[in-house]
Design an enzyme around this catalytic site. Sequence first.
Site, mmCIF file in Angstrom:
data_model
loop_
_atom_site.group_PDB
_atom_site.id
_atom_site.type_symbol
_atom_site.label_atom_id
_atom_site.label_comp_id
_atom_site.label_asym_id
_atom_site.label_seq_id
_atom_site.Cartn_x
_atom_site.Cartn_y
_atom_site.Cartn_z
ATOM 1 N N PRO A 2 3.558 -9.567 -1.864
ATOM 2 C CA PRO A 2 3.490 -8.945 -0.560
ATOM 3 C C PRO A 2 2.673 -7.672 -0.501
ATOM 4 C CG PRO A 2 5.658 -8.675 -1.536
ATOM 5 C CD PRO A 2 4.750 -9.177 -2.576
ATOM 6 N N GLU A 3 1.806 -7.605 0.464
ATOM 7 C CA GLU A 3 1.293 -6.331 0.922
ATOM 8 C C GLU A 3 1.898 -6.171 2.307
ATOM 9 O OE1 GLU A 3 -2.550 -4.889 0.306
ATOM 10 O OE2 GLU A 3 -2.986 -6.173 -1.398
#
Length: 270
Positions: A2-3
């Site tokens: 995840p960003e």
Amino acid sequence: MPELPEVETTRRGIEPHIDQQRVSDVRVRQPMLRWAVPSNLTELLVGEQVRAVRRRGKYVLVNFEAGDLLIHLGMSGSLRVLPQETLPAKHDHVDIVFETGMMIRLTDPRRFGAVLWQPSGEVHKLLASLGPEPLTDAFDVEHLAKACKGRSQAIKLLIMNAHVVVGVGNIYANEALFRAGIDPRRAAGKVSKQRLARLVEEIKAVLDYAIKRGGTTLRDFLASDGKPGYFAQELLVYGRAGEPCKSCSKALKEIRLGQRSTVFCTHCQR
DNA sequence: CTAAGGACCTGTCGGC
DNA sequence: TGCCGACAGGTCCTTA
């Protein structure tokens, strides 16, 4: 995984399934994530009703009257909405079960993620000194210029520092610097204000675009794969070392900055 | 204060 | 096929 865009996609994915719902059970199979999951999490949550599902940087915040459940996905974490009876697999560490019969399940092979508790009225230490959200007006050139002033650190490392601005991870730091035409190695204090203004714009643009792309797979959020469309993006530099620059065709260069893969065009980025 | 590097953990992939 | 090292979307903490 995840960003910020994927965390936001995750937030939007779980929100309609748990908002206003009451917790009926909590299961912690593996408490040793980055930090220990609070041992009294069950007592804290059972009977509590979700009042909102928010995001701060890469943290998902599930708000209850008594406080906020903080969830960070680390490098490899994901959240899915599943029927409560779904059997756990190897890396399924935490389930928050609701009276609807559905649950949110945290899966995280590397266990760099976290599940923490922030009592009502308090601000958790990890959230206390975070920089502004990149997609708000609080993140502007004035803010970035101030953070850069006098710093010899590479501009890429600076924009990845959550105390300067939250949510800019390795992929989007590479992408935003390419779009802004700035060499990622350049000392932060030596980037002109005009170019910092461009960088602010490009960070906002690339994150906004990515969230919109993530949104295209929201309808599949309940699917077992649980992976919102993120890879499908048209990345301009990340993962393209040695391939031609989309602007000038020169082979993209790869170096390490802060032990992270850094890809850029030596012709277009100065 | 800044900057640099290690640390946490598992899975995957390329090379030999 | 098996083993080994390098690397992967994060970020806190220690050390200099």
